[in-house]
Design a protein around this motif. Structure first.
Motif, mmCIF file in Angstrom:
data_model
loop_
_atom_site.group_PDB
_atom_site.id
_atom_site.type_symbol
_atom_site.label_atom_id
_atom_site.label_comp_id
_atom_site.label_asym_id
_atom_site.label_seq_id
_atom_site.Cartn_x
_atom_site.Cartn_y
_atom_site.Cartn_z
ATOM 1 N N GLY A 11 0.795 -1.231 0.000
ATOM 2 C CA GLY A 11 0.000 0.000 0.000
ATOM 3 C C GLY A 11 0.823 1.276 0.000
ATOM 4 N N ARG A 12 2.070 1.181 -0.434
ATOM 5 C CA ARG A 12 2.935 2.370 -0.419
ATOM 6 C C ARG A 12 3.025 2.995 -1.811
ATOM 7 N N PRO A 13 2.941 4.314 -1.921
ATOM 8 C CA PRO A 13 3.123 4.980 -3.218
ATOM 9 C C PRO A 13 4.610 5.156 -3.518
ATOM 10 N N PHE A 14 4.939 5.400 -4.774
ATOM 11 C CA PHE A 14 6.320 5.700 -5.147
ATOM 12 C C PHE A 14 6.474 7.216 -5.232
ATOM 13 N N THR A 15 7.373 7.769 -4.431
ATOM 14 C CA THR A 15 7.564 9.232 -4.465
ATOM 15 C C THR A 15 9.036 9.645 -4.519
ATOM 16 N N ASP A 16 9.937 8.766 -4.088
ATOM 17 C CA ASP A 16 11.356 9.135 -3.975
ATOM 18 C C ASP A 16 12.241 8.248 -4.847
ATOM 19 N N LEU A 17 13.141 8.879 -5.591
ATOM 20 C CA LEU A 17 14.102 8.128 -6.400
ATOM 21 C C LEU A 17 15.511 8.485 -5.958
ATOM 22 N N ARG A 18 16.300 7.448 -5.646
ATOM 23 C CA ARG A 18 17.712 7.678 -5.310
ATOM 24 C C ARG A 18 18.541 7.213 -6.499
ATOM 25 N N ILE A 19 19.395 8.097 -6.966
ATOM 26 C CA ILE A 19 20.163 7.810 -8.183
ATOM 27 C C ILE A 19 21.640 7.719 -7.845
ATOM 28 N N SER A 20 22.216 6.530 -8.011
ATOM 29 C CA SER A 20 23.660 6.385 -7.822
ATOM 30 C C SER A 20 24.334 6.708 -9.146
ATOM 31 N N VAL A 21 25.322 7.625 -9.115
ATOM 32 C CA VAL A 21 25.978 8.018 -10.364
ATOM 33 C C VAL A 21 27.365 7.389 -10.503
ATOM 34 N N THR A 22 27.817 6.689 -9.455
ATOM 35 C CA THR A 22 29.104 5.989 -9.515
ATOM 36 C C THR A 22 29.173 4.959 -8.387
ATOM 37 N N ASP A 23 29.933 3.890 -8.599
ATOM 38 C CA ASP A 23 30.149 2.920 -7.512
ATOM 39 C C ASP A 23 31.497 3.180 -6.844
ATOM 40 N N ARG A 24 32.152 4.256 -7.246
ATOM 41 C CA ARG A 24 33.477 4.574 -6.692
ATOM 42 C C ARG A 24 33.381 5.596 -5.558
ATOM 43 N N CYS A 25 34.402 5.586 -4.711
ATOM 44 C CA CYS A 25 34.440 6.556 -3.618
ATOM 45 C C CYS A 25 35.890 6.802 -3.221
ATOM 46 N N ASN A 26 36.129 7.985 -2.682
ATOM 47 C CA ASN A 26 37.499 8.296 -2.239
ATOM 48 C C ASN A 26 37.693 7.971 -0.758
ATOM 49 N N PHE A 27 36.637 7.443 -0.124
ATOM 50 C CA PHE A 27 36.742 6.967 1.255
ATOM 51 C C PHE A 27 36.560 5.450 1.257
ATOM 52 N N ARG A 28 36.889 4.839 2.404
ATOM 53 C CA ARG A 28 36.686 3.384 2.546
ATOM 54 C C ARG A 28 36.008 3.095 3.887
#
Ligand code: SF4
Length: 339
Positions: A11-28
């Motif tokens: 019963g949940r609507p869709f309202t939020d989209l999270r977009i990953s633009v890279t799988d890389r990071c400068n932290f670990r």
């Protein structure tokens, strides 16, 4: 209009989209991208595997008429994707009324805040797990000074990427003694410090329940010094429970996915950098949309695909975890789909 009223199986609507633009990071960060797994030989995505900014913008354009209210740009670390502000500008053009936010580790904000604001970004959420350099380094496994993250927060403030939220993941035995210093540092500064319970995201962070510091314990530690009162959520799907200081010095948030799951109001989809849709942070399967985008699908066909997927959605991993314990059946990595 078809799709507009599509609810998922819970019963949940869709309202939020999270977009990953890279799988890389400068932290670990050890709770997300432990160095022993994500080392120099890790098969990160190559540039041509990624969706282009135009494709991402096209996807958002196809969903905009159907109640998409919020878009959050994530990673990995989104600011290491070259010219990401160009994507921000495209998304702003697609959705003038969209709530456009970004989650970042803040390390590149001093250089990027102005251009992000200029491109149309509304606000930022910045990860900071301690004010103590040693603890920060333990948690994030990079020799990067806290001071530079604080400079990033200042840059975001100066360029009005507001409100600023600060995300602190708390792991027992590592940074629980930083809870009160962080609360005291951010009290009265107008930013919202949110404490996040350590989660069993992905299958590489060797998560253990006894390393979780519960939201209740975090609250008690702060309440003992600075009385707080509960306040109402800003929206039904808000993940953080809001508490404000009784002396008017602002508010904090508690994100208790482990001890107080919020799946019942989860309205989020996640898009990975190479173009798969995930219906839950703890999913182990994605649904390809790159093929549709590159195969000439119309906006309507894209939207129909998304909403037929949404209509079949019954994800509630955190709820299940609280009833029957964690499962480690190859969950997707958080760094791949962005928290
Ligand atoms: S566990 Fe999945 S369904 Fe539950 S709140 Fe998180 S993303 Fe939503």
């Amino acid at each position: 209009m078809k799709n507009k009223r599509t609810l998922d199986k819970l019963g949940r609507p869709f309202t939020d989209l999270r977009i990953s633009v890279t799988d890389r990071c400068n932290f670990r960060c050890q709770y997300c991208m432990p160095r022993e797994i994500f080392g120099k030989d890790y098969p990160f995505l190559s540039r041509d595997e990624l969706l282009t900014f135009e494709e991402i913008a096209r996807f958002v354009h196809a969903l905009a008429p159907y109640g998409l209210g919020k878009v959050r740009i994530t990673g990995g670390e989104p600011l290491i994707r070259k010219d990401v502000e160009e994507l921000v500008a495209m998304l702003r053009e697609q959705g003038p009324g969209l709530d456009l936010a970004m989650t970042t580790n803040g390390s590149l904000l001093p250089q990027k805040a102005a251009s992000l604001k200029g491109a149309g970004l509304d606000r930022v959420t910045i990860s900071l797990d301690s004010l103590d350099d040693e603890v920060f380094m333990t948690m994030n496994d990079v020799d990067f000074p806290v001071e530079k993250i604080l400079d990033g927060i200042t840059a975001a403030e100066e360029h009005e990427l507001l409100p600023i939220k600060i995300n602190m993941v708390v792991k027992r035995g590592v940074n629980e003694e930083s809870i009160l210093p962080m609360a005291e540092y951010f009290r009265g500064r107008g930013h919202i410090l949110r404490f996040i319970e350590y989660m069993d995201v992905g299958s590489t962070n060797a998560w253990k329940m006894d390393e979780v510091v519960s939201a209740r314990e975090i609250l008690e530690r702060i309440q003992a010094v600075h009385p707080l009162e509960r306040i109402d959520p800003n929206s039904p799907s808000e993940v953080a429970k809001r508490w404000r200081y009784r002396d008017g010095k602002g508010e904090i948030g508690l994100i208790a996915s482990v001890t107080d799951p919020f799946c019942g109001s989860c309205t989020r989809l996640r898009l990975s950098a190479p173009g798969e849709l995930y219906t839950c942070l703890f999913a182990h399967q994605g649904f390809d949309i790159k093929g549709l985008l590159r195969g000439g699908a119309s906006d309507q066909e894209l939207a129909d695909f998304v909403f037929s997927l949404w209509a079949r959605r019954d994800d509630n991993y955190s709820q299940k975890r609280s009833q029957s314990g964690p499962s480690d059946d190859g969950k997707v990595e958080m760094s791949y789909i962005g928290g």
